[in-house]
Scaffold this motif. Structure first.
Motif, PDB file in Angstrom:
ATOM      1  N   ASN A 204       6.938 -11.502  -0.649  1.00 12.63           N
ATOM      2  CA  ASN A 204       6.201 -12.064   0.484  1.00 12.63           C
ATOM      3  C   ASN A 204       6.972 -11.902   1.788  1.00 12.63           C
ATOM      4  O   ASN A 204       6.419 -11.502   2.817  1.00 12.63           O
ATOM      5  CB  ASN A 204       5.907 -13.547   0.243  1.00 12.63           C
ATOM      6  N   ILE A 205       8.272 -12.227   1.755  1.00 11.41           N
ATOM      7  CA  ILE A 205       9.078 -12.163   2.976  1.00 11.41           C
ATOM      8  C   ILE A 205       9.337 -10.725   3.406  1.00 11.41           C
ATOM      9  O   ILE A 205       9.102 -10.355   4.564  1.00 11.41           O
ATOM     10  CB  ILE A 205      10.417 -12.905   2.773  1.00 11.41           C
ATOM     11  N   LEU A 206       9.818  -9.903   2.472  1.00  9.59           N
ATOM     12  CA  LEU A 206      10.269  -8.557   2.840  1.00  9.59           C
ATOM     13  C   LEU A 206       9.132  -7.538   2.908  1.00  9.59           C
ATOM     14  O   LEU A 206       8.968  -6.861   3.922  1.00  9.59           O
ATOM     15  CB  LEU A 206      11.332  -8.083   1.846  1.00  9.59           C
ATOM     16  N   LEU A 207       8.358  -7.426   1.826  1.00 10.95           N
ATOM     17  CA  LEU A 207       7.326  -6.392   1.788  1.00 10.95           C
ATOM     18  C   LEU A 207       6.115  -6.777   2.634  1.00 10.95           C
ATOM     19  O   LEU A 207       5.686  -6.033   3.518  1.00 10.95           O
ATOM     20  CB  LEU A 207       6.900  -6.137   0.342  1.00 10.95           C
ATOM     21  N   ILE A 208       5.569  -7.969   2.368  1.00  9.29           N
ATOM     22  CA  ILE A 208       4.350  -8.369   3.069  1.00  9.29           C
ATOM     23  C   ILE A 208       4.639  -8.701   4.524  1.00  9.29           C
ATOM     24  O   ILE A 208       3.897  -8.306   5.429  1.00  9.29           O
ATOM     25  CB  ILE A 208       3.696  -9.557   2.333  1.00  9.29           C
ATOM     26  N   GLY A 209       5.747  -9.409   4.781  1.00  7.64           N
ATOM     27  CA  GLY A 209       6.136  -9.669   6.165  1.00  7.64           C
ATOM     28  C   GLY A 209       6.446  -8.382   6.905  1.00  7.64           C
ATOM     29  O   GLY A 209       6.080  -8.216   8.075  1.00  7.64           O
ATOM     30  N   GLY A 210       7.117  -7.457   6.226  1.00  5.74           N
ATOM     31  CA  GLY A 210       7.431  -6.169   6.856  1.00  5.74           C
ATOM     32  C   GLY A 210       6.194  -5.363   7.169  1.00  5.74           C
ATOM     33  O   GLY A 210       6.063  -4.793   8.259  1.00  5.74           O
ATOM     34  N   LEU A 211       5.256  -5.299   6.206  1.00 11.77           N
ATOM     35  CA  LEU A 211       4.007  -4.576   6.444  1.00 11.77           C
ATOM     36  C   LEU A 211       3.214  -5.203   7.588  1.00 11.77           C
ATOM     37  O   LEU A 211       2.627  -4.493   8.417  1.00 11.77           O
ATOM     38  CB  LEU A 211       3.153  -4.579   5.170  1.00 11.77           C
ATOM     39  N   GLY A 212       3.204  -6.545   7.654  1.00 11.46           N
ATOM     40  CA  GLY A 212       2.494  -7.227   8.735  1.00 11.46           C
ATOM     41  C   GLY A 212       3.059  -6.869  10.091  1.00 11.46           C
ATOM     42  O   GLY A 212       2.309  -6.612  11.048  1.00 11.46           O
ATOM     43  N   ALA A 213       4.397  -6.826  10.190  1.00  9.96           N
ATOM     44  CA  ALA A 213       5.030  -6.498  11.468  1.00  9.96           C
ATOM     45  C   ALA A 213       4.804  -5.039  11.851  1.00  9.96           C
ATOM     46  O   ALA A 213       4.549  -4.717  13.019  1.00  9.96           O
ATOM     47  CB  ALA A 213       6.526  -6.800  11.401  1.00  9.96           C
TER      48      ALA A 213
END
Length: 358
Positions: free
Chosen positions: A282-291
């Motif tokens: 959630n933090i790295l992959l999903i947060g990264g994709l969102g940014a």
């Protein structure tokens, strides 16, 4: 009269779909856990590794869908809240409930590598968000690269475990002479025996995992959309409260049902690995994709800072509890997590109504 009839019909349909969604979630999680744990045993890989990688990615699919849709076609305002809210629910509710059901041993590598890594990236997420109160694309790229490194580490660890397992083959099982003969079995017992026999085949385990994942994700979507309709249109709850509760809880339903099902079946590695791996994803992959996908960057508000600190505290709580005498998350730890969740939501609701009433 026709309008009332139409509204009643829509309400009945949504409630029916809500029930269907829960059925899909429960049975899908059973299939998914059976398939994933079966593959782990076939490949001589720790169920924790399967949980922290394959299962975690699969159960994070709803968060990924919400993130990409909102980042590309929306304002991006829901992404940080969805990520942090899901992480808080994952630990305080899901891991807490799983620990109450069954004591969850924490492996040595988890205590010294996975949990410290989760704490580190939780701090990093809060720090990056607080700088300018926006996640830029390059910050998202950093998060994605960190996730790739984490996955590479787990792949290497899985290969090493598989090699050790092949060098030390397990004992051959012997048929139980007291087991009932095939001619005395009922139809249900024969079907179950046939199902158990199929679970020894790798191809069937793969199908079981994929079908179970599809049922879990599809069931989660049905539950979220139906619950939103019931909450907003039938009961009349404010949309903001629905977002804080139904959406955050709904996107965590796959983790909830999968982890509780795994704990109930004794697959404690999947239960803990699923939550830790999902929070990291959630933090790295999903947060990264969102940014990376957001047009003007990923917004990070004061509410995000508070939720981020609570998410960080949740990760620290797991870390501290795992260093007890039993090196496990016990029932007491689970109760502490559940009480912490209640306290967090009390704060959220009190703060929300205080801002809107005054």
């Amino acid at each position: 009269m026709a309008l009332l009839s139409s509204t009643a019909g829509t309400a009945a349909l949504k409630i029916f779909l809500l029930l269907v969604g829960f059925v899909l979630l429960v049975k899908g999680a059973d299939f998914f856990v059976d398939g994933a744990s079966g593959i782990a045993k076939k490949l001589k890989i720790s169920t924790f590794i399967i949980g922290v990688t394959v299962v975690a990615l699969g159960t994070s699919a709803p968060e990924a869908a919400v993130t990409i849709v909102d980042a590309v076609g929306g304002s991006g305002e829901l992404i940080v809240g969805n990520i942090l809210g899901s992480n808080i629910i994952n630990v305080l509710l899901i891991l807490g409930l799983s620990a109450v059901i069954c004591k969850l041993p924490v492996e040595k590598t988890t205590r010294f590598i996975d949990l410290p890594f989760l704490i580190f990236i939780s701090v990093l997420f809060v720090v990056l968000g607080s700088i300018g109160w926006t996640f830029e694309w390059w910050e998202g790229l950093i998060l994605i690269l960190l996730y790739c490194a984490f996955m590479a580490y787990n792949i290497v660890l899985a290969k090493r475990q598989s090699k050790i397992g092949l060098e030390n083959p397990s004992a051959v099982s012997v048929a139980d002479p007291c087991a009932p003969q095939e001619e005395t079995l009922t139809k249900w017992q024969r079907f179950k025996a046939f199902y158990d026999k199929l679970k020894t085949k790798v191809w069937f385990l793969i199908i079981l995992t994929v079908v179970g994942l599809g049922m879990v994700v599809g069931g989660a979507q049905l539950v979220v959309t139906s619950a939103q309709y019931v909450a907003e249109d039938l009961i009349g709850i404010e949309p903001e409260i629905v977002a804080l509760t139904v959406v955050a809880f709904g996107t965590s339903l796959p983790e909830l049902v999968t982890s509780v099902s795994a704990a109930r079946k004794g697959d404690v590695g999947i239960a803990t690995g699923n939550i830790i791996g999902s929070n990291i994803a959630n933090i790295l992959l999903i947060g990264g994709l969102g940014a990376v996908c957001s047009k003007n960057g990923l917004l990070f508000s004061t509410e995000g800072l508070i939720s981020g600190l609570v998410s960080l505290a949740s990760a620290v709580l797991i870390f501290v509890c795992s260093f007890g005498k039993t090196k496990s998350l016990t029932r007491v730890a689970g109760i502490i997590m559940l009480v912490g969740l209640v306290g967090y939501y009390v704060f959220v609701f009190v703060n929300y109504y205080a801002l809107h009433l005054y």
